[in-house]
Write an enzyme that holds these catalytic residues in place. Sequence first.
Site, PDB file in Angstrom:
ATOM      1  N   TYR A 162      71.370 -34.472  -5.349  1.00 37.91           N
ATOM      2  CA  TYR A 162      70.768 -34.295  -6.675  1.00 37.91           C
ATOM      3  C   TYR A 162      71.828 -34.111  -7.770  1.00 37.91           C
ATOM      4  O   TYR A 162      71.511 -34.119  -8.957  1.00 37.91           O
ATOM      5  CB  TYR A 162      69.812 -33.086  -6.705  1.00 37.91           C
ATOM      6  CG  TYR A 162      68.667 -33.129  -5.724  1.00 37.91           C
ATOM      7  CD1 TYR A 162      68.375 -34.285  -4.999  1.00 37.91           C
ATOM      8  CD2 TYR A 162      67.866 -32.018  -5.506  1.00 37.91           C
ATOM      9  CE1 TYR A 162      67.338 -34.314  -4.087  1.00 37.91           C
ATOM     10  CE2 TYR A 162      66.820 -32.054  -4.599  1.00 37.91           C
ATOM     11  CZ  TYR A 162      66.565 -33.198  -3.885  1.00 37.91           C
ATOM     12  OH  TYR A 162      65.530 -33.224  -2.982  1.00 37.91           O
ATOM     13  N   HIS A 213      69.188 -34.221   5.089  1.00 33.75           N
ATOM     14  CA  HIS A 213      68.269 -34.742   4.057  1.00 33.75           C
ATOM     15  C   HIS A 213      67.442 -35.936   4.555  1.00 33.75           C
ATOM     16  O   HIS A 213      66.260 -36.066   4.247  1.00 33.75           O
ATOM     17  CB  HIS A 213      69.109 -35.134   2.835  1.00 33.75           C
ATOM     18  CG  HIS A 213      68.363 -35.151   1.540  1.00 33.75           C
ATOM     19  ND1 HIS A 213      68.968 -34.870   0.346  1.00 33.75           N
ATOM     20  CD2 HIS A 213      67.078 -35.438   1.239  1.00 33.75           C
ATOM     21  CE1 HIS A 213      68.077 -34.970  -0.631  1.00 33.75           C
ATOM     22  NE2 HIS A 213      66.922 -35.324  -0.108  1.00 33.75           N
TER      23      HIS A 213
HETATM   24  N1  LIG Z   1      63.663 -34.035   0.794  1.00 36.73           N
HETATM   25  C1  LIG Z   1      63.501 -35.118   0.071  1.00 36.73           C
HETATM   26  O1  LIG Z   1      63.851 -36.236   0.487  1.00 36.73           O
HETATM   27  C2  LIG Z   1      62.867 -35.012  -1.283  1.00 36.73           C
HETATM   28  C3  LIG Z   1      62.416 -36.175  -1.922  1.00 36.73           C
HETATM   29  C4  LIG Z   1      61.829 -36.046  -3.181  1.00 36.73           C
HETATM   30  C5  LIG Z   1      61.704 -34.804  -3.767  1.00 36.73           C
HETATM   31  N2  LIG Z   1      62.178 -33.684  -3.125  1.00 36.73           N
HETATM   32  C6  LIG Z   1      62.085 -32.343  -3.751  1.00 36.73           C
HETATM   33  O2  LIG Z   1      60.743 -32.129  -4.160  1.00 36.73           O
HETATM   34  C7  LIG Z   1      60.716 -31.798  -5.541  1.00 36.73           C
HETATM   35  C8  LIG Z   1      59.417 -32.239  -6.177  1.00 36.73           C
HETATM   36  O3  LIG Z   1      59.164 -33.601  -5.979  1.00 36.73           O
HETATM   37  P1  LIG Z   1      59.107 -34.718  -7.141  1.00 36.73           P
HETATM   38  O4  LIG Z   1      59.914 -34.281  -8.285  1.00 36.73           O
HETATM   39  O5  LIG Z   1      59.408 -35.987  -6.469  1.00 36.73           O
HETATM   40  O6  LIG Z   1      57.568 -34.790  -7.543  1.00 36.73           O
HETATM   41  P2  LIG Z   1      56.391 -33.785  -7.992  1.00 36.73           P
HETATM   42  O7  LIG Z   1      56.831 -32.382  -7.902  1.00 36.73           O
HETATM   43  O8  LIG Z   1      55.187 -34.222  -7.225  1.00 36.73           O
HETATM   44  O9  LIG Z   1      56.148 -34.209  -9.499  1.00 36.73           O
HETATM   45  C9  LIG Z   1      57.035 -33.872 -10.529  1.00 36.73           C
HETATM   46  C10 LIG Z   1      56.423 -34.334 -11.841  1.00 36.73           C
HETATM   47  O10 LIG Z   1      55.211 -33.597 -12.099  1.00 36.73           O
HETATM   48  C11 LIG Z   1      55.277 -33.006 -13.395  1.00 36.73           C
HETATM   49  N3  LIG Z   1      54.574 -31.707 -13.334  1.00 36.73           N
HETATM   50  C12 LIG Z   1      55.003 -30.584 -12.717  1.00 36.73           C
HETATM   51  N4  LIG Z   1      54.095 -29.605 -12.849  1.00 36.73           N
HETATM   52  C13 LIG Z   1      53.066 -30.124 -13.566  1.00 36.73           C
HETATM   53  C14 LIG Z   1      51.837 -29.595 -14.027  1.00 36.73           C
HETATM   54  N5  LIG Z   1      51.488 -28.332 -13.777  1.00 36.73           N
HETATM   55  N6  LIG Z   1      51.018 -30.416 -14.729  1.00 36.73           N
HETATM   56  C15 LIG Z   1      51.371 -31.687 -14.994  1.00 36.73           C
HETATM   57  N7  LIG Z   1      52.526 -32.249 -14.571  1.00 36.73           N
HETATM   58  C16 LIG Z   1      53.367 -31.471 -13.872  1.00 36.73           C
HETATM   59  C17 LIG Z   1      56.741 -32.845 -13.714  1.00 36.73           C
HETATM   60  O11 LIG Z   1      56.912 -32.870 -15.106  1.00 36.73           O
HETATM   61  P3  LIG Z   1      57.791 -31.802 -15.949  1.00 36.73           P
HETATM   62  O12 LIG Z   1      59.144 -31.744 -15.321  1.00 36.73           O
HETATM   63  O13 LIG Z   1      57.784 -32.368 -17.299  1.00 36.73           O
HETATM   64  O14 LIG Z   1      57.136 -30.471 -15.871  1.00 36.73           O
HETATM   65  C18 LIG Z   1      57.331 -34.081 -13.035  1.00 36.73           C
HETATM   66  O15 LIG Z   1      57.228 -35.206 -13.879  1.00 36.73           O
HETATM   67  C19 LIG Z   1      61.968 -32.469  -6.107  1.00 36.73           C
HETATM   68  O16 LIG Z   1      62.347 -31.926  -7.342  1.00 36.73           O
HETATM   69  C20 LIG Z   1      62.953 -32.201  -4.999  1.00 36.73           C
HETATM   70  O17 LIG Z   1      63.458 -30.857  -5.106  1.00 36.73           O
HETATM   71  C21 LIG Z   1      62.728 -33.760  -1.889  1.00 36.73           C
END
Ligand SMILES: NC(=O)c1ccc[n+]([C@@H]2O[C@H](COP(=O)([O-])OP(=O)(O)OC[C@H]3O[C@@H](n4cnc5c(N)ncnc54)[C@H](OP(=O)(O)O)[C@@H]3O)[C@@H](O)[C@H]2O)c1
Length: 274
Positions: A48, A106
Amino acid sequence: MHTLTTNNGLALPAVGLGTWPMTGTACTQAVVQALELGYRHIDTATAYENEADVGAALRTSNVPREQIHLTTKVWWDSLSPKAMRQSLEASLRALGTEHVDLFHIHWPGKDWDLARSIETLVALREEGKARHIGVANFPLGLLRQVIETLGAPLSAIQVEYHVLLGQQALLDYARSNDLLLTAYTPLARGQAAAEPAIQAIARKHGVLPSQVALKWLLDQDGVAVIPKASSRENQLANLGSLQVQLDDEDRAAIAALPKDQRVVSPAFAPDWNS
Ligand SMILES: NC(=O)c1ccc[n+]([C@@H]2O[C@H](COP(=O)([O-])OP(=O)(O)OC[C@H]3O[C@@H](n4cnc5c(N)ncnc54)[C@H](OP(=O)(O)O)[C@@H]3O)[C@@H](O)[C@H]2O)c1
């Protein structure tokens, strides 16, 4: 904050903050704000490119390090014993901490020596650089190999999981092996809240669709969530999902949604059915 535990001592706050794709000052500010609001679980990774920014937030915040659960991960091109060790040591320096609470591989490697990587993961735990270890994005067959053939004392797995993607087989296996499951991309990056069925449940209870999507996950034994949110409003809403009450009718409506809508599947992803 509701905290999930394993018999081997992992204590994982059920709602964590995902930090990808935040970097720089924006990342530091979002993490400081989350800690002020009550978050005690931060998810980062070498890939990241924000560990130094997360580290700056840990130093800025008034919350003592020992009250914060910190997860980081090593990238799939760095799974030789030497590279894994260097990766974790660089993560610790960037984060400004002597240990992480959970260290994940990862993604599975390519043409790799699985046994040696797992042996290194276990050694890093024994040395105290990682209090607990886990794997992310491992399909069930590979996870079974790590647990049953290699005997690795994993505490957690991290996989994509949300109302539009089922993970029942992995979840059953995790529960019977004392592993917690961290649901990443738990909002399906907005797709969950866009579902009319989720919106109808939210209207019925006077809550947000995103909160319905998170509570469906949180109601399942051994499941933590790490939604990424930058604004105060969204961070608070996601923490507040713990207070939402879903009923059997809601769960039946969510069960009827498609469960094959995977959002994250890069070219280097494993065969998910292997
Ligand atoms: N292990 C892996 O391979 C892997 C892969 C992908 C992700 N991850 C981890 O999982 C975390 C989350 O996944 P992600 O970022 O892919 O997707 P997510 O959490 O499903 O979605 C994030 C999006 O949702 C929005 N959001 C958050 N809270 C909200 C709410 N209450 N109402 C409306 N919109 C909202 C955020 O906007 P705002 O920022 O504008 O609030 C952002 O655009 C990542 O940050 C990372 O740490 C791990």
